[in-house]
Design an enzyme around this catalytic site. Sequence first.
Site, mmCIF file in Angstrom:
data_model
loop_
_atom_site.group_PDB
_atom_site.id
_atom_site.type_symbol
_atom_site.label_atom_id
_atom_site.label_comp_id
_atom_site.label_asym_id
_atom_site.label_seq_id
_atom_site.Cartn_x
_atom_site.Cartn_y
_atom_site.Cartn_z
ATOM 1 N N HIS A 46 37.941 9.433 22.262
ATOM 2 C CA HIS A 46 36.954 8.427 22.626
ATOM 3 C C HIS A 46 36.285 8.831 23.936
ATOM 4 O O HIS A 46 36.977 9.230 24.891
ATOM 5 C CB HIS A 46 37.620 7.057 22.784
ATOM 6 C CG HIS A 46 36.639 5.954 23.046
ATOM 7 N ND1 HIS A 46 35.843 5.429 22.048
ATOM 8 C CD2 HIS A 46 36.293 5.309 24.186
ATOM 9 C CE1 HIS A 46 35.056 4.502 22.575
ATOM 10 N NE2 HIS A 46 35.311 4.403 23.872
ATOM 11 N N ASN A 66 33.703 18.741 18.578
ATOM 12 C CA ASN A 66 35.143 18.627 18.831
ATOM 13 C C ASN A 66 35.946 19.366 17.771
ATOM 14 O O ASN A 66 36.982 19.963 18.076
ATOM 15 C CB ASN A 66 35.563 17.152 18.891
ATOM 16 C CG ASN A 66 35.333 16.543 20.259
ATOM 17 O OD1 ASN A 66 35.841 17.029 21.263
ATOM 18 N ND2 ASN A 66 34.548 15.477 20.309
ATOM 19 N N ARG A 92 33.550 -1.147 -0.337
ATOM 20 C CA ARG A 92 34.316 -0.524 0.737
ATOM 21 C C ARG A 92 35.766 -0.329 0.317
ATOM 22 O O ARG A 92 36.399 0.651 0.712
ATOM 23 C CB ARG A 92 34.228 -1.386 1.997
ATOM 24 C CG ARG A 92 34.954 -0.819 3.220
ATOM 25 C CD ARG A 92 34.587 0.645 3.477
ATOM 26 N NE ARG A 92 33.215 0.817 3.828
ATOM 27 C CZ ARG A 92 32.776 1.078 5.047
ATOM 28 N NH1 ARG A 92 33.612 1.168 6.045
ATOM 29 N NH2 ARG A 92 31.493 1.261 5.259
ATOM 30 N N GLU A 146 36.368 16.210 26.635
ATOM 31 C CA GLU A 146 36.686 16.126 25.204
ATOM 32 C C GLU A 146 37.157 17.453 24.624
ATOM 33 O O GLU A 146 38.185 17.508 23.933
ATOM 34 C CB GLU A 146 35.466 15.633 24.422
ATOM 35 C CG GLU A 146 35.071 14.206 24.720
ATOM 36 C CD GLU A 146 33.892 13.745 23.867
ATOM 37 O OE1 GLU A 146 33.800 14.156 22.700
ATOM 38 O OE2 GLU A 146 33.056 12.979 24.377
ATOM 39 N N GLN A 190 33.660 18.909 29.930
ATOM 40 C CA GLN A 190 34.713 18.826 30.943
ATOM 41 C C GLN A 190 35.938 18.049 30.491
ATOM 42 O O GLN A 190 36.978 18.112 31.149
ATOM 43 C CB GLN A 190 34.144 18.211 32.224
ATOM 44 C CG GLN A 190 33.050 19.043 32.872
ATOM 45 C CD GLN A 190 32.569 18.455 34.193
ATOM 46 O OE1 GLN A 190 33.166 17.532 34.737
ATOM 47 N NE2 GLN A 190 31.472 18.990 34.713
ATOM 48 N N ASN A 249 42.662 10.012 17.887
ATOM 49 C CA ASN A 249 41.221 9.828 18.019
ATOM 50 C C ASN A 249 40.782 10.259 19.418
ATOM 51 O O ASN A 249 41.523 10.103 20.382
ATOM 52 C CB ASN A 249 40.874 8.355 17.797
ATOM 53 C CG ASN A 249 39.382 8.081 17.949
ATOM 54 O OD1 ASN A 249 38.557 8.695 17.273
ATOM 55 N ND2 ASN A 249 39.028 7.164 18.833
#
Length: 211
Positions: free
Chosen positions: A110, A14, A66, A181, A179, A108
Amino acid sequence: MLRVVVLVSGGGTNLQAIIDAIAAGKVKNAQIVGVISNNKTVKSLERARNAGIPAVCVSPKDYESREVFNEALLAKVKEFAPDLIVLAGFLVKIPEAMVHEYSNRIINIHPSLIPSFCGVGYYGLHVHEKALERGVKVTGATVHFVNEGMDEGPIIAQKAVAVEDDDTPETLQRRVMEQAEWLLLPKAVDDIANGRICVVNGKVKHTNSEN
């Protein structure tokens, strides 16, 4: 010129789609100023460097907690001074501080038609495995703004992709990429860079204006 930072965990297809679309003039008034991965061995960093884009790794494994990682990630993002952050297959939960700092400036991609097959545990190939288990006939991809929820932000665009009888998770994943993303994500960046979308009352409104 819209300054874009891309966060990615894997191979970066991407990311490559955005790089190629900018080079081809399909995405205007935008440039990728940095790429950040949580994995120093992935091809996405190589893709960025081959395109002359600064690329760095910020991994949770390199930090004592974290919380410290979250601070480091946000600090690195800020160094690039982005107008837009693109999560292009970034498999690390981004800190809430980043969501607040860049409200309606994080998007984002998905690999499903949200609200189907989204939320905790639904990422990458797992999404396509679940879609085939459920026997759906149509799947696809969604680009959305990021908020505090998991895959719950305002939807920018969606594209449907047919599921074939002999699909495997791998073949379905590839078709959704090709097709949906790789078309949706660059288009979303272009629309944002050129003032064609905005968020009103929690929903994305499309306009025809140009900056």
